[in-house]
Motif scaffolding. Structure first.
Motif, PDB file in Angstrom:
ATOM      1  N   ILE A 140       8.445 -13.299  -3.501  1.00 56.98           N
ATOM      2  CA  ILE A 140       8.690 -12.133  -4.384  1.00 56.98           C
ATOM      3  C   ILE A 140       7.490 -11.197  -4.429  1.00 56.98           C
ATOM      4  O   ILE A 140       7.632 -10.010  -4.555  1.00 56.98           O
ATOM      5  N   TRP A 148      -1.284 -13.257  -7.679  1.00 58.15           N
ATOM      6  CA  TRP A 148      -2.215 -12.262  -8.217  1.00 58.15           C
ATOM      7  C   TRP A 148      -3.663 -12.738  -8.204  1.00 58.15           C
ATOM      8  O   TRP A 148      -4.593 -11.946  -8.371  1.00 58.15           O
ATOM      9  N   MET A 163      -5.766   7.295  -5.155  1.00 55.55           N
ATOM     10  CA  MET A 163      -6.078   5.897  -4.811  1.00 55.55           C
ATOM     11  C   MET A 163      -6.582   5.133  -6.039  1.00 55.55           C
ATOM     12  O   MET A 163      -6.144   4.009  -6.309  1.00 55.55           O
ATOM     13  N   ALA A 203      -1.900  -0.562 -10.687  1.00 59.88           N
ATOM     14  CA  ALA A 203      -1.295  -1.748 -10.081  1.00 59.88           C
ATOM     15  C   ALA A 203      -1.928  -3.031 -10.621  1.00 59.88           C
ATOM     16  O   ALA A 203      -1.217  -3.982 -10.934  1.00 59.88           O
ATOM     17  N   PHE A 204      -3.261  -3.029 -10.731  1.00 63.65           N
ATOM     18  CA  PHE A 204      -3.917  -4.319 -10.942  1.00 63.65           C
ATOM     19  C   PHE A 204      -4.377  -4.605 -12.366  1.00 63.65           C
ATOM     20  O   PHE A 204      -4.497  -5.766 -12.738  1.00 63.65           O
ATOM     21  N   TRP A 221       2.903   0.794 -16.676  1.00 61.02           N
ATOM     22  CA  TRP A 221       2.182   1.311 -15.514  1.00 61.02           C
ATOM     23  C   TRP A 221       3.056   1.916 -14.428  1.00 61.02           C
ATOM     24  O   TRP A 221       2.595   2.766 -13.653  1.00 61.02           O
ATOM     25  N   HIS A 247       2.159   4.819 -11.660  1.00 58.08           N
ATOM     26  CA  HIS A 247       1.912   4.290 -10.325  1.00 58.08           C
ATOM     27  C   HIS A 247       2.730   5.040  -9.268  1.00 58.08           C
ATOM     28  O   HIS A 247       2.179   5.509  -8.272  1.00 58.08           O
ATOM     29  N   GLY A 251       1.603   7.419  -6.290  1.00 61.69           N
ATOM     30  CA  GLY A 251       2.041   7.045  -4.938  1.00 61.69           C
ATOM     31  C   GLY A 251       2.620   8.240  -4.193  1.00 61.69           C
ATOM     32  O   GLY A 251       2.368   8.427  -2.998  1.00 61.69           O
ATOM     33  N   VAL A 252       3.380   9.069  -4.906  1.00 58.83           N
ATOM     34  CA  VAL A 252       3.954  10.264  -4.266  1.00 58.83           C
ATOM     35  C   VAL A 252       2.822  11.235  -3.885  1.00 58.83           C
ATOM     36  O   VAL A 252       2.823  11.824  -2.795  1.00 58.83           O
ATOM     37  N   LEU A 276      -0.291  10.396  -3.202  1.00 61.38           N
ATOM     38  CA  LEU A 276      -0.998   9.820  -2.037  1.00 61.38           C
ATOM     39  C   LEU A 276      -0.174  10.035  -0.764  1.00 61.38           C
ATOM     40  O   LEU A 276      -0.706  10.451   0.268  1.00 61.38           O
ATOM     41  N   THR A 277       1.118   9.781  -0.842  1.00 60.15           N
ATOM     42  CA  THR A 277       1.978   9.933   0.343  1.00 60.15           C
ATOM     43  C   THR A 277       1.946  11.385   0.840  1.00 60.15           C
ATOM     44  O   THR A 277       1.769  11.634   2.038  1.00 60.15           O
ATOM     45  N   VAL A 296       7.244   3.728  -0.493  1.00 55.91           N
ATOM     46  CA  VAL A 296       8.360   4.688  -0.508  1.00 55.91           C
ATOM     47  C   VAL A 296       9.682   3.929  -0.672  1.00 55.91           C
ATOM     48  O   VAL A 296      10.541   4.304  -1.480  1.00 55.91           O
ATOM     49  N   MET A 312      10.038   0.970  -2.000  1.00 60.60           N
ATOM     50  CA  MET A 312      10.058   0.312  -3.322  1.00 60.60           C
ATOM     51  C   MET A 312      10.470   1.281  -4.432  1.00 60.60           C
ATOM     52  O   MET A 312      10.894   0.857  -5.502  1.00 60.60           O
ATOM     53  N   MET A 313      10.346   2.577  -4.136  1.00 62.97           N
ATOM     54  CA  MET A 313      10.783   3.550  -5.143  1.00 62.97           C
ATOM     55  C   MET A 313      12.292   3.461  -5.389  1.00 62.97           C
ATOM     56  O   MET A 313      12.783   3.882  -6.433  1.00 62.97           O
ATOM     57  N   ARG A 353      13.744   0.845  -5.983  1.00 65.46           N
ATOM     58  CA  ARG A 353      13.953  -0.243  -6.946  1.00 65.46           C
ATOM     59  C   ARG A 353      13.765   0.223  -8.387  1.00 65.46           C
ATOM     60  O   ARG A 353      14.127  -0.478  -9.312  1.00 65.46           O
ATOM     61  N   TYR A 389       7.504  -6.390  -0.674  1.00 65.03           N
ATOM     62  CA  TYR A 389       6.589  -6.508  -1.815  1.00 65.03           C
ATOM     63  C   TYR A 389       5.303  -7.237  -1.415  1.00 65.03           C
ATOM     64  O   TYR A 389       4.214  -6.899  -1.871  1.00 65.03           O
TER      65      TYR A 389
HETATM   66  C1  HEM Z   1      -3.746   1.962  -3.316  1.00 64.15           C
HETATM   67  C2  HEM Z   1      -2.489   1.936  -3.058  1.00 64.15           C
HETATM   68  C3  HEM Z   1      -1.499   1.034  -3.761  1.00 64.15           C
HETATM   69  C4  HEM Z   1      -1.682  -0.173  -4.367  1.00 64.15           C
HETATM   70  C5  HEM Z   1      -2.979  -0.944  -4.523  1.00 64.15           C
HETATM   71  C6  HEM Z   1      -0.412  -0.609  -4.856  1.00 64.15           C
HETATM   72  C7  HEM Z   1      -0.171  -1.824  -5.488  1.00 64.15           C
HETATM   73  C8  HEM Z   1       1.018  -2.186  -6.063  1.00 64.15           C
HETATM   74  C9  HEM Z   1       1.290  -3.449  -6.675  1.00 64.15           C
HETATM   75  C10 HEM Z   1       0.320  -4.622  -6.747  1.00 64.15           C
HETATM   76  C11 HEM Z   1       2.552  -3.419  -7.155  1.00 64.15           C
HETATM   77  C12 HEM Z   1       3.295  -4.554  -7.856  1.00 64.15           C
HETATM   78  C13 HEM Z   1       4.215  -5.147  -6.841  1.00 64.15           C
HETATM   79  C14 HEM Z   1       4.816  -6.431  -7.288  1.00 64.15           C
HETATM   80  O1  HEM Z   1       5.199  -6.584  -8.438  1.00 64.15           O
HETATM   81  O2  HEM Z   1       4.924  -7.277  -6.407  1.00 64.15           O
HETATM   82  C15 HEM Z   1       3.101  -2.141  -6.842  1.00 64.15           C
HETATM   83  C16 HEM Z   1       4.373  -1.717  -7.183  1.00 64.15           C
HETATM   84  C17 HEM Z   1       4.893  -0.502  -6.822  1.00 64.15           C
HETATM   85  N1  HEM Z   1       4.337   0.424  -5.978  1.00 64.15           N
HETATM   86 FE1  HEM Z   1       2.450   0.387  -5.302  1.00 64.15          FE
HETATM   87  N2  HEM Z   1       0.527   0.340  -4.565  1.00 64.15           N
HETATM   88  C18 HEM Z   1      -0.092   1.359  -3.885  1.00 64.15           C
HETATM   89  C19 HEM Z   1       0.504   2.482  -3.356  1.00 64.15           C
HETATM   90  C20 HEM Z   1       1.816   2.863  -3.595  1.00 64.15           C
HETATM   91  C21 HEM Z   1       2.459   4.030  -3.045  1.00 64.15           C
HETATM   92  C22 HEM Z   1       1.778   4.993  -2.051  1.00 64.15           C
HETATM   93  C23 HEM Z   1       3.720   4.068  -3.545  1.00 64.15           C
HETATM   94  C24 HEM Z   1       4.815   5.065  -3.321  1.00 64.15           C
HETATM   95  C25 HEM Z   1       4.884   5.888  -2.352  1.00 64.15           C
HETATM   96  C26 HEM Z   1       3.881   2.918  -4.396  1.00 64.15           C
HETATM   97  C27 HEM Z   1       5.031   2.597  -5.069  1.00 64.15           C
HETATM   98  C28 HEM Z   1       5.222   1.467  -5.844  1.00 64.15           C
HETATM   99  C29 HEM Z   1       6.407   1.215  -6.629  1.00 64.15           C
HETATM  100  C30 HEM Z   1       7.633   2.107  -6.750  1.00 64.15           C
HETATM  101  C31 HEM Z   1       6.200  -0.016  -7.260  1.00 64.15           C
HETATM  102  C32 HEM Z   1       7.099  -0.676  -8.295  1.00 64.15           C
HETATM  103  C33 HEM Z   1       8.057  -1.588  -7.696  1.00 64.15           C
HETATM  104  C34 HEM Z   1       8.803  -2.343  -8.773  1.00 64.15           C
HETATM  105  O3  HEM Z   1       8.384  -2.413  -9.919  1.00 64.15           O
HETATM  106  O4  HEM Z   1       9.811  -2.903  -8.403  1.00 64.15           O
HETATM  107  N3  HEM Z   1       2.710   2.198  -4.395  1.00 64.15           N
HETATM  108  N4  HEM Z   1       2.157  -1.408  -6.168  1.00 64.15           N
END
Ligand code: HEM
Length: 286
Positions: free
Chosen positions: A17, A21, A85, A92-93, A103, A107, A111-112, A114-115, A188, A190-191, A193, A215
Motif C-alpha cells: 500500500i 514510514w 519541493m 508529505a512527511f 495536508w 500537497h 504537486g501541480v 512542481l509538475t 499525477v 494519484m490525483m 484518487r 504509491y
Molecule cells: C517532493 C516531491 C513529493 C513528495 C516527497 C511526495 C510524497 C508523498 C507521500 C509520502 C504521499 C503519501 C502517499 C501514501 O500515503 O502512500 C503522497 C501522496 C500524494 N501525492 Fe505526493 N509527493 C511529491 C510530489 C507529488 C506531486 C508532483 C504530485 C502531483 C502531481 C503529488 C501528488 C500526490 C497526491 C495526489 C497524493 C495523495 C494520494 C492519496 O491520498 O491517496 N505528489 N506524496
C-alpha cells in the motif's frame, strides 16, 4: 520490519500500500551522515585544488566584471520549483512524523506547481538553453579518471577546470531527474484518487496491485528527495559554493570566480567589442 506496508485486497491478494514510514528516518540520517562526512573530508583531508591551465594569457581582458550565469527565466524556474519541493516534502512527511494536519490539498496543489514548472523547464532547457551543458561529457569522464588516479597516488595529469557545470552538479542533476520524474508521473495518477476538481476522481482506474506499486514508487522517490534536498541545501550554503548560490539569485558571478573555477574553452563566454570590464558586456547566459 520491511521497507513496505502491505494489506489484503477484497480478493484475498496481498498488495503493497505504501512504503514503511520509518524510511523517512533512514533518509534523514543518510542525509545528515553525508553532510558530516563530506564536511570533515573537505575540511581536513582534501589538498588544495590543482588544475591544468587552459586560459590563454590575457584571457581576462574584455570579460565583464560580472559574468552572466543564469537568465531571469531560469532563476524564476529554480525558485518556484524549490518552493514547491519544500511544500511537498513538509506536507508529505510532517503528518507521518506525528504533526497531523489536513495536508492532501496543499500537497497536490504544490504537486501541480512542481509538475508545471518541470514541464516548463524541459521545454526551456531543450529549445532555449544549451541542453547538453548539464550532461556529463567525454572531458568530464577523462578528468574524473585522472582525479581518481591522483587520489590513489598514481601519475595522472591535473584535471581541467569545469565547463559551466562541474561533474558533481551534472550527476546530481541526473539523479534528481529520475526522482523528480518518478514522483511527478506517479503523483499525477494519484490525483485520480483524491477530490481535486481538476481530474475526475476514479479510484478504480488501476488494480489494487498497480495502485500499490504506484504509491510505493511515489514514496521511494519522495524519501530519496529528502536526502537529495538536504545535500543540495548543504552545498548551497558551503562557503566555497556561495558565489554559485548567489548567481542563482542575482544571475551573475564574478570574473575572478569564473576564471578560477571554469575552463573558458569549455564554457565559452561571449564578449562584445568595447565591453572590456563592463557588466552586461556578455550576451551568453546559457
Ligand atoms: C517532493 C516531491 C513529493 C513528495 C516527497 C511526495 C510524497 C508523498 C507521500 C509520502 C504521499 C503519501 C502517499 C501514501 O500515503 O502512500 C503522497 C501522496 C500524494 N501525492 Fe505526493 N509527493 C511529491 C510530489 C507529488 C506531486 C508532483 C504530485 C502531483 C502531481 C503529488 C501528488 C500526490 C497526491 C495526489 C497524493 C495523495 C494520494 C492519496 O491520498 O491517496 N505528489 N506524496
Amino acid at each position: 520490519m520491511g521497507i513496505l506496508e502491505w494489506a489484503t485486497d477484497p480478493w484475498g491478494q496481498r498488495v503493497p500500500i505504501h512504503i514503511a514510514w520509518s524510511l523517512i528516518w533512514v533518509a534523514l540520517i543518510a542525509g545528515l551522515l553525508f553532510l558530516i562526512v563530506h564536511a570533515v573530508y573537505v575540511g581536513f583531508f582534501v589538498k588544495p585544488k590543482e588544475y591544468a591551465e587552459t586560459a590563454p594569457p590575457g584571457y581576462a581582458v574584455g570579460l565583464p566584471r560580472r559574468v552572466p550565469r543564469h537568465s531571469l527565466t531560469a532563476r524564476l524556474f529554480h525558485w518556484i520549483m524549490a518552493a514547491a519541493m519544500f511544500v511537498l516534502l513538509f506536507t508529505a512527511f510532517l503528518p507521518k512524523l506525528g504533526v497531523p494536519f489536513n495536508w492532501v490539498t496543499y500537497h497536490w496543489i504544490a504537486g501541480v506547481v512542481l509538475t508545471a514548472s518541470i514541464l516548463f523547464h524541459i521545454i526551456h532547457a531543450s529549445f532555449f538553453l544549451d541542453f547538453w551543458s548539464i550532461w556529463p561529457d567525454k572531458a568530464d569522464l577523462e578528468d574524473a579518471r585522472s582525479r581518481v588516479m591522483r587520489w590513489l597516488g598514481k601519475p595522472g595529469s591535473p584535471p581541467r577546470k569545469s565547463a559551466k557545470y562541474p561533474l558533481d552538479n551534472k550527476l546530481y542533476h541526473a539523479v534528481i531527474v529520475v526522482a523528480g520524474l518518478a514522483v511527478m508521473l506517479t503523483g499525477v495518477f494519484m490525483m485520480f484518487r483524491v477530490r481535486t476538481g481538476i481530474l475526475p476522481r476514479n479510484p478504480y482506474l488501476f488494480s489494487d496491485m498497480t495502485w500499490g506499486v504506484m504509491y510505493v514508487l511515489h514514496g521511494l522517490a519522495g524519501v530519496g528527495l529528502i536526502t537529495l534536498t538536504m545535500a543540495h541545501v548543504y552545498f548551497a550554503v558551503r562557503p566555497d559554493k556561495l558565489p554559485i548560490t548567489a548567481s542563482m539569485i542575482v544571475g551573475t558571478m564574478s570574473r575572478e570566480f569564473y576564471l578560477r573555477e571554469h575552463d573558458p574553452e569549455r564554457w565559452v563566454v561571449r564578449r562584445q567589442a568595447g565591453s572590456a570590464g563592463e557588466p552586461g558586456g556578455l550576451a551568453d547566459v546559457r
